[in-house]
Design a protein around this motif. Structure first.
Motif, PDB file in Angstrom:
ATOM      1  N   PRO A   1       0.827  -1.211   0.000  1.00 26.03           N
ATOM      2  CA  PRO A   1       0.000   0.000   0.000  1.00 26.03           C
ATOM      3  C   PRO A   1       0.858   1.257   0.000  1.00 26.03           C
ATOM      4  O   PRO A   1       1.966   1.260   0.537  1.00 26.03           O
ATOM      5  CB  PRO A   1      -0.805  -0.121   1.304  1.00 26.03           C
ATOM      6  CG  PRO A   1       0.038  -0.959   2.188  1.00 26.03           C
ATOM      7  CD  PRO A   1       0.770  -1.921   1.293  1.00 26.03           C
TER       8      PRO A   1
ATOM      9  N   TYR B   1      -2.314  -4.011  -4.479  1.00 24.94           N
ATOM     10  CA  TYR B   1      -3.044  -2.893  -3.879  1.00 24.94           C
ATOM     11  C   TYR B   1      -3.248  -1.837  -4.975  1.00 24.94           C
ATOM     12  O   TYR B   1      -2.297  -1.494  -5.710  1.00 24.94           O
ATOM     13  CB  TYR B   1      -2.236  -2.272  -2.741  1.00 24.94           C
ATOM     14  CG  TYR B   1      -2.138  -3.114  -1.503  1.00 24.94           C
ATOM     15  CD1 TYR B   1      -3.033  -2.954  -0.456  1.00 24.94           C
ATOM     16  CD2 TYR B   1      -1.111  -4.057  -1.367  1.00 24.94           C
ATOM     17  CE1 TYR B   1      -2.943  -3.722   0.702  1.00 24.94           C
ATOM     18  CE2 TYR B   1      -0.997  -4.835  -0.221  1.00 24.94           C
ATOM     19  CZ  TYR B   1      -1.921  -4.666   0.803  1.00 24.94           C
ATOM     20  OH  TYR B   1      -1.809  -5.422   1.948  1.00 24.94           O
TER      21      TYR B   1
ATOM     22  N   TYR C   1      -8.074  -4.093  -2.993  1.00 23.31           N
ATOM     23  CA  TYR C   1      -6.976  -5.014  -2.707  1.00 23.31           C
ATOM     24  C   TYR C   1      -7.351  -6.374  -3.258  1.00 23.31           C
ATOM     25  O   TYR C   1      -8.407  -6.929  -2.939  1.00 23.31           O
ATOM     26  CB  TYR C   1      -6.702  -5.122  -1.203  1.00 23.31           C
ATOM     27  CG  TYR C   1      -5.709  -6.207  -0.857  1.00 23.31           C
ATOM     28  CD1 TYR C   1      -4.384  -6.117  -1.281  1.00 23.31           C
ATOM     29  CD2 TYR C   1      -6.103  -7.330  -0.111  1.00 23.31           C
ATOM     30  CE1 TYR C   1      -3.471  -7.118  -0.962  1.00 23.31           C
ATOM     31  CE2 TYR C   1      -5.189  -8.333   0.198  1.00 23.31           C
ATOM     32  CZ  TYR C   1      -3.875  -8.225  -0.236  1.00 23.31           C
ATOM     33  OH  TYR C   1      -2.968  -9.217   0.051  1.00 23.31           O
TER      34      TYR C   1
END
Length: 319
Positions: free
Chosen positions: A297, A315, A308
């Motif tokens: 992330p 991500y 996700y």
């Protein structure tokens, strides 16, 4: 006796001369028309007169028929929705598009409206043509009235101007308007198609390479999201990438561009998925500010990624 003989000879000569003159005159008549103004006759070789121009005076039934046709066409045109404004707006959006999928998506909408308008236009022109044909027939009848019937001709023209001229002229003008609109819309359609096709040609092979390197085993949505992020970077003001190739080969961004991943074998399904997305046929629902795609992330909202993917650990994060 001689005097009688001379008289007989003279009489015979006169008769022969008369026959010759009559024969000559008849021959002239067979070869030349008798001009008596409009509506005059021509003498045929068989001696039967043929009419040069048929005269038919328009009557009440003719004018009522034209009036009815006129009213029907006006009522039909009032019930039609012309989508010129919608097509123009979509054309402008195609022109302003900075990425492939958006240009193609807007072109798809334009194409659907264009095809519908073409069908509608054919029907409109069919109705107008029916009116124009009857209108021309009526005007020919007015014009065929001989000039020596001046008063009658003036009366019939006055009747037309009084009862129908104001209704007929807008329809005649509409016919030209629809011809002009058709040319304008067709040109917009062709120009928009070229823009969409040029985008696709620029993107297709590059995005097939990017997708196979980043998500070769992904499904349609995952592979589409990969391209969507790349397109968002083209449009996002924080990035200085002007083309999709700039995005793909930006230093330090896509690992597959330097580790050879872009050269993996592409399946037919992958190529079809890329085609479908770039042609504007796939909706990802991705916001324009989702510009990060990686296995960790990142971005201003890294604790709240847009999406996700648990299967491959990707991500998709906001700027």
């Amino acid at each position: 006796m001689r005097d009688i003989l001379r008289k007989i000879i003279r009489l015979s000569l006169k008769i022969i001369a008369s026959i010759l003159i009559f024969t000559f005159a008849l021959e002239l008549l067979n070869q030349s028309p008798i001009e008596e103004g409009e509506g005059s006759s021509r003498i045929s070789k068989g001696g039967e007169p043929t009419v040069k121009k048929e005269v038919r005076i328009p009557d009440k039934e003719d004018i009522e028929s034209l009036r009815q046709t006129c009213n029907e066409v006006i009522e039909y045109l009032q019930g039609q929705e012309v989508v010129l404004d919608d097509i123009t707006e979509l054309y402008n959006q195609v022109q302003e598009a900075k990425v492939c999928s958006k240009a193609n998506k807007r072109f798809n909408e334009l194409s659907a409206k264009y095809n519908g308008y073409k069908t509608q236009l054919d029907e409109i022109q069919e109705h107008i043509s029916k009116f124009v044909e009857e209108y021309n027939t009526y005007m020919e009848m007015l014009e065929s009235i001989p000039s020596y019937a001046k008063t009658l001709k003036e009366e019939k023209y006055a009747e037309f101007e009084r009862e129908l001229k104001s209704k007929c002229e807008p329809i005649l003008n509409e016919s030209q308007k629809y011809d002009d609109d058709e040319e304008l819309i067709t040109n917009m359609y062709l120009e928009a198609k070229k823009i969409a096709d040029d985008f696709f040609e620029e993107y297709y092979e590059l995005m097939c390479q990017l997708v196979v390197g980043e998500a070769g085993n992904g499904d349609l949505q995952e592979q589409s999201r990969i391209i969507n992020v790349a397109e968002n970077r083209v449009e996002h003001p924080a990035f200085k990438y002007y083309t999709i190739k700039d995005v793909m080969f930006a230093p330090g961004q896509y690992e597959c561009t330097w580790n050879g991943g872009i050269y993996k074998t592409q399946s037919e399904q992958l190529r079809e998925n890329v085609r479908a997305y770039l042609r504007g046929e796939v909706e990802t629902g991705m916001p324009d500010d989702v510009v990060w795609q990686a296995k960790f992330p990142q971005g201003s909202r890294k604790d709240d990624p847009w999406f996700y993917n648990e299967e491959n650990g990707h991500y998709f994060c906001y700027y």
